[in-house]
Structures are given as structure tokens and as C-alpha cells.
Design a protein around this motif. Structure first.
Motif, PDB file in Angstrom:
ATOM      1  N   CYS A  26      15.523  24.186   9.403  1.00 26.02           N
ATOM      2  CA  CYS A  26      15.500  22.913   9.781  1.00 26.02           C
ATOM      3  C   CYS A  26      14.112  22.125   9.565  1.00 26.02           C
ATOM      4  O   CYS A  26      14.035  21.227   9.024  1.00 26.02           O
ATOM      5  CB  CYS A  26      16.022  22.796  11.353  1.00 26.02           C
ATOM      6  N   LEU A  30      14.100  19.071   6.866  1.00 28.26           N
ATOM      7  CA  LEU A  30      13.510  18.032   7.626  1.00 28.26           C
ATOM      8  C   LEU A  30      12.528  17.226   6.680  1.00 28.26           C
ATOM      9  O   LEU A  30      12.520  16.142   6.332  1.00 28.26           O
ATOM     10  CB  LEU A  30      13.146  18.149   9.101  1.00 28.26           C
ATOM     11  N   GLY A  33      13.793  15.308   3.769  1.00 30.12           N
ATOM     12  CA  GLY A  33      14.698  14.268   4.241  1.00 30.12           C
ATOM     13  C   GLY A  33      16.198  14.243   4.616  1.00 30.12           C
ATOM     14  O   GLY A  33      17.038  13.470   4.500  1.00 30.12           O
ATOM     15  N   ALA A  34      16.481  15.600   5.261  1.00 33.98           N
ATOM     16  CA  ALA A  34      17.791  15.895   5.651  1.00 33.98           C
ATOM     17  C   ALA A  34      18.184  14.829   6.781  1.00 33.98           C
ATOM     18  O   ALA A  34      17.063  14.690   7.676  1.00 33.98           O
ATOM     19  CB  ALA A  34      18.051  17.311   6.162  1.00 33.98           C
ATOM     20  N   SER A  35      18.942  14.783   7.146  1.00 34.32           N
ATOM     21  CA  SER A  35      19.775  13.784   8.319  1.00 34.32           C
ATOM     22  C   SER A  35      19.992  14.672   9.510  1.00 34.32           C
ATOM     23  O   SER A  35      20.397  15.948   9.410  1.00 34.32           O
ATOM     24  CB  SER A  35      20.901  12.978   7.872  1.00 34.32           C
ATOM     25  N   PRO A  36      19.880  14.082  10.790  1.00 33.87           N
ATOM     26  CA  PRO A  36      20.243  14.919  11.629  1.00 33.87           C
ATOM     27  C   PRO A  36      21.856  15.242  11.751  1.00 33.87           C
ATOM     28  O   PRO A  36      22.220  16.239  12.405  1.00 33.87           O
ATOM     29  CB  PRO A  36      20.148  13.727  13.007  1.00 33.87           C
ATOM     30  N   VAL A  37      22.529  14.524  11.158  1.00 28.10           N
ATOM     31  CA  VAL A  37      23.966  14.892  11.001  1.00 28.10           C
ATOM     32  C   VAL A  37      24.218  16.170  10.188  1.00 28.10           C
ATOM     33  O   VAL A  37      25.031  16.978  10.727  1.00 28.10           O
ATOM     34  CB  VAL A  37      24.808  13.675  10.229  1.00 28.10           C
ATOM     35  N   PHE A  38      23.530  16.261   9.242  1.00 24.87           N
ATOM     36  CA  PHE A  38      23.535  17.361   8.406  1.00 24.87           C
ATOM     37  C   PHE A  38      22.865  18.532   9.114  1.00 24.87           C
ATOM     38  O   PHE A  38      23.531  19.591   9.027  1.00 24.87           O
ATOM     39  CB  PHE A  38      22.880  17.451   7.120  1.00 24.87           C
ATOM     40  N   SER A  97      22.750  17.151  -1.729  1.00 26.10           N
ATOM     41  CA  SER A  97      21.500  17.665  -2.207  1.00 26.10           C
ATOM     42  C   SER A  97      21.909  19.283  -2.305  1.00 26.10           C
ATOM     43  O   SER A  97      22.881  19.731  -2.203  1.00 26.10           O
ATOM     44  CB  SER A  97      20.533  17.564  -1.116  1.00 26.10           C
ATOM     45  N   GLN A 100      22.819  20.765   1.098  1.00 28.62           N
ATOM     46  CA  GLN A 100      24.204  20.451   1.196  1.00 28.62           C
ATOM     47  C   GLN A 100      25.456  21.359   0.368  1.00 28.62           C
ATOM     48  O   GLN A 100      26.346  21.796   0.708  1.00 28.62           O
ATOM     49  CB  GLN A 100      24.628  18.988   1.132  1.00 28.62           C
TER      50      GLN A 100
END
Length: 125
Positions: A26, A30, A33-38, A97, A100
Motif C-alpha cells: 500500500c 500510494l 497515485g493509487a486510489s483508496p478504492v483500489f 495501471s 491493477q
């Protein structure tokens, strides 16, 4: 003594290692630029894979218990829906990404691993 070490490894070391790897991963994604949803999707993937690992290790190296039965029930009745939801969300991404894409591989691999374990358990009976 050997049985206590096995129990300690399965029920303490494996979950702690999973939480450590998840938190390090994480932190890394992060920064990308990962989202909290991911991160939530990734958490569900870790929970399902971790449950599968713990139930498998318990059945191979320790004694079956009520907790193992609860874990198996989770894997049988809840995890497929959680992983299915994650897979649908990941499949809808137009330009995923690298993280993902790896999460999608983990999603697909999970169902492959479950199918393989069911086949092995069926044949070994």
C-alpha cells in the motif's frame, strides 16, 4: 512442541506476514497515485488469498477445528462474491495501471487455485 510451532506459524506468522506485505505494498502504490478504492480492492484480495492459504496449511499440517470450518465457510460462501466484485471493478477499467493488472491476475489466479484445490481434494479421497 512441534505442534505448538506449527500452530504458531499458521495462525500467527502467516497473518502477520500478510499484513506486513499488504502495508508495504500500500505504501508503495500510494506513492504511485493509487486510489483508496483500489487499496480496498487489494485488501479484499489479500483477505481471500490469506484465508485460502490458512485453510490449506491447516488441513495439510495441523488439525481441523471449528475455526478452520468457519474459514472454509468464508471461502465457500463469501469470498467468491467478494472476489467477483473486485474482478468486475477491475475489468471495467479502460487503462489499468500495472498494479491493477497484477490485482486482476491475483483475482483470476484465486479462482484457478480454488478449482485446483477442489480437484486435488476430490481425487485424493
Amino acid at each position: 512442541m512441534n505442534e505448538a510451532l506449527t500452530a504458531l506459524f499458521i495462525h500467527l506468522c502467516v497473518p502477520l506476514a500478510g499484513m506486513l506485505v499488504y502495508s508495504l505494498l500500500c505504501r508503495k502504490i500510494l506513492q504511485q497515485g493509487a486510489s483508496p478504492v483500489f487499496l480496498g480492492q487489494l485488501f479484499l484480495i489479500f483477505i481471500c488469498w490469506g484465508g485460502l492459504l490458512m485453510v490449506t496449511l491447516t488441513s495439510l499440517f495441523w488439525q481441523w477445528s471449528g475455526m478452520a470450518s468457519l474459514g472454509f465457510g468464508f471461502l465457500l460462501f463469501i469470498a467468491p462474491f467478494l472476489m467477483g466484485g473486485v474482478g468486475v471493478c477491475l475489468a471495467r477499467l479502460s487503462q489499468p495501471s500495472t498494479s491493477q493488472r497484477w490485482a486482476m491476475r491475483a483475482f483470476l489466479g484465486y479462482f484457478g487455485a480454488v478449482a485446483l484445490l477442489i480437484a486435488v481434494a476430490t481425487v485424493s479421497r
